[in-house]
Design a protein around this motif. Structure first.
Motif, short mmCIF file in Angstrom:
data_model
loop_
_atom_site.label_atom_id
_atom_site.label_comp_id
_atom_site.label_asym_id
_atom_site.label_seq_id
_atom_site.Cartn_x
_atom_site.Cartn_y
_atom_site.Cartn_z
N TRP A 147 6.32 -2.09 -5.36
CA TRP A 147 6.49 -3.50 -5.55
C TRP A 147 6.05 -3.76 -7.03
O TRP A 147 6.39 -4.84 -7.65
CB TRP A 147 5.51 -4.37 -4.75
CG TRP A 147 5.83 -4.60 -3.33
CD1 TRP A 147 7.06 -4.22 -2.97
CD2 TRP A 147 4.97 -4.85 -2.31
NE1 TRP A 147 7.05 -4.20 -1.52
CE2 TRP A 147 5.75 -4.90 -1.07
CE3 TRP A 147 3.59 -5.28 -2.05
CZ2 TRP A 147 5.23 -5.00 0.21
CZ3 TRP A 147 3.02 -5.66 -0.96
CH2 TRP A 147 3.95 -5.46 0.32
N GLY A 148 5.49 -2.76 -7.72
CA GLY A 148 5.47 -3.06 -8.93
C GLY A 148 3.92 -3.50 -9.37
O GLY A 148 3.25 -3.54 -8.64
N LEU A 149 3.74 -3.78 -10.70
CA LEU A 149 2.65 -4.05 -11.17
C LEU A 149 2.57 -5.76 -11.20
O LEU A 149 3.40 -6.34 -11.61
CB LEU A 149 2.42 -3.49 -12.73
CG LEU A 149 1.23 -3.95 -13.77
CD1 LEU A 149 0.00 -3.15 -12.86
CD2 LEU A 149 1.25 -3.73 -14.89
N LYS A 150 1.42 -5.95 -10.40
CA LYS A 150 1.39 -7.54 -10.12
C LYS A 150 0.01 -8.00 -10.56
O LYS A 150 -0.98 -7.30 -10.53
CB LYS A 150 1.70 -7.79 -8.69
CG LYS A 150 3.17 -7.52 -8.25
CD LYS A 150 3.19 -7.92 -6.94
CE LYS A 150 4.89 -7.97 -6.51
NZ LYS A 150 5.47 -9.14 -7.28
N TYR A 183 1.29 -2.27 -6.64
CA TYR A 183 1.40 -2.20 -5.19
C TYR A 183 2.43 -1.42 -4.59
O TYR A 183 3.35 -1.28 -5.08
CB TYR A 183 1.78 -3.73 -4.98
CG TYR A 183 0.79 -4.88 -5.05
CD1 TYR A 183 0.30 -5.22 -6.29
CD2 TYR A 183 0.23 -5.63 -3.85
CE1 TYR A 183 -0.77 -6.27 -6.59
CE2 TYR A 183 -0.95 -6.49 -4.23
CZ TYR A 183 -1.11 -6.73 -5.44
OH TYR A 183 -2.34 -7.78 -5.44
N VAL A 184 1.95 -0.68 -3.48
CA VAL A 184 3.04 0.15 -3.02
C VAL A 184 2.83 -0.13 -1.22
O VAL A 184 1.71 -0.16 -0.77
CB VAL A 184 2.86 1.66 -3.10
CG1 VAL A 184 3.70 2.68 -2.27
CG2 VAL A 184 2.87 1.74 -4.51
N LEU A 185 4.12 -0.39 -0.61
CA LEU A 185 4.12 -0.37 0.89
C LEU A 185 4.78 0.94 1.56
O LEU A 185 5.85 1.23 1.01
CB LEU A 185 4.86 -1.58 1.46
CG LEU A 185 5.47 -1.53 2.71
CD1 LEU A 185 4.05 -1.83 3.41
CD2 LEU A 185 6.61 -2.53 2.94
N MET A 186 4.03 1.41 2.41
CA MET A 186 4.61 2.71 3.25
C MET A 186 4.64 2.27 4.67
O MET A 186 3.76 1.71 5.43
CB MET A 186 3.66 4.00 2.87
CG MET A 186 3.37 4.12 1.52
SD MET A 186 2.35 5.27 1.01
CE MET A 186 2.58 6.97 2.17
N ASP A 187 5.86 2.45 5.32
CA ASP A 187 5.95 2.60 6.66
C ASP A 187 5.68 3.98 7.12
O ASP A 187 6.34 5.03 6.93
CB ASP A 187 7.60 2.13 7.15
CG ASP A 187 7.53 0.85 6.87
OD1 ASP A 187 6.53 -0.05 6.71
OD2 ASP A 187 8.85 0.30 6.97
N ILE A 188 4.62 4.07 8.14
CA ILE A 188 4.32 5.42 8.57
C ILE A 188 4.47 5.36 10.09
O ILE A 188 4.04 4.44 10.70
CB ILE A 188 2.69 5.37 8.06
CG1 ILE A 188 2.63 5.25 6.76
CG2 ILE A 188 2.08 6.73 8.76
CD1 ILE A 188 1.15 5.26 6.36
N ASP A 189 4.72 6.50 10.63
CA ASP A 189 4.76 7.23 11.87
C ASP A 189 4.00 8.17 12.05
O ASP A 189 4.50 9.23 11.84
CB ASP A 189 6.26 7.20 12.36
CG ASP A 189 6.40 7.54 14.05
OD1 ASP A 189 5.41 7.31 14.56
OD2 ASP A 189 7.45 7.82 14.28
N MET A 202 8.33 -9.28 0.18
CA MET A 202 7.95 -9.01 -1.31
C MET A 202 9.30 -8.64 -2.12
O MET A 202 9.19 -9.16 -3.36
CB MET A 202 6.86 -8.23 -1.56
CG MET A 202 5.46 -8.48 -1.08
SD MET A 202 4.91 -9.99 -1.81
CE MET A 202 4.38 -9.21 -3.36
N MET A 203 9.84 -7.88 -1.75
CA MET A 203 11.26 -7.42 -2.38
C MET A 203 12.51 -8.35 -2.22
O MET A 203 13.47 -8.18 -2.77
CB MET A 203 11.62 -5.99 -1.75
CG MET A 203 10.60 -4.94 -2.15
SD MET A 203 10.16 -4.70 -3.62
CE MET A 203 11.66 -3.74 -4.03
N GLN A 204 12.53 -9.23 -1.27
CA GLN A 204 13.64 -10.30 -1.13
C GLN A 204 13.82 -11.07 -2.27
O GLN A 204 12.54 -11.82 -2.61
CB GLN A 204 13.49 -10.91 0.17
CG GLN A 204 13.62 -10.09 1.23
CD GLN A 204 13.48 -10.85 2.61
OE1 GLN A 204 13.27 -12.14 2.72
NE2 GLN A 204 13.85 -10.02 3.87
#
Length: 149
Positions: free
Chosen positions: A43-46, A60-66, A103-105
């Motif tokens: 998400w970059g620097l916020k 900020y970083v989002l990870m989808d984890i399984d 956040m990316m929309q």
């Protein structure tokens, strides 16, 4: 295996390449413990709402984890040790969302409803509109002043 959404905040003074290296490091930990990482969104620097460890901004970083729970616990343990990670949060989810996260929309400003609604133009009179009952104050006759001697 359970599904998780994992968000972490990295210090503002590290480079985006170092943030990508952190993502790869934690991907490796998850895969070594039997998990896999789906979508990764940077998400970059916020700006932060309040200072965290003397930082006003964060990557900020989002990870989808399984992954199984022990793999997630190991990633969280390593994030607690790493000084570049300010905060992290892992949430168990039923299923991962398709497409970009909220956040990316990008919302187009033209698609949003106007704040003033569909009010007609008031001709520069603000919220009051023209006041025909008042007239021009200079046209009214004035009472003569009583001179006090």
């Amino acid at each position: 295996m359970a599904l998780y959404e994992h968000v972490f905040l990295a210090r503002q003074d590290i480079t985006p390449q170092q943030v990508d290296a952190l993502v790869e490091q934690y991907k490796g930990v998850l895969e070594a413990n039997g998990g896999k990482v789906g979508r990764v969104e940077n998400w970059g620097l916020k700006s932060l709402t309040y200072r965290i460890k003397k930082n006003r901004k964060a990557h900020y970083v989002l990870m989808d984890i399984d992954a199984p729970a022990p793999a997630v616990h190991e990633v969280e343990r390593q994030m607690r040790i790493n000084e570049d990670i300010l905060r992290y949060m892992t949430i168990a989810v039923e299923k991962h969302e398709e497409g970009p996260s909220a956040m990316m929309q990008k919302r187009d400003r033209d698609d949003r409803p106007r704040r003033d609604g569909d009010r007609p133009d008031r001709g520069g009179f603000g919220d009051r509109g023209p006041r025909p009952d008042r007239g021009d104050r200079d046209d009214r006759p004035r009472r003569p002043r009583e001179d006090r001697a």
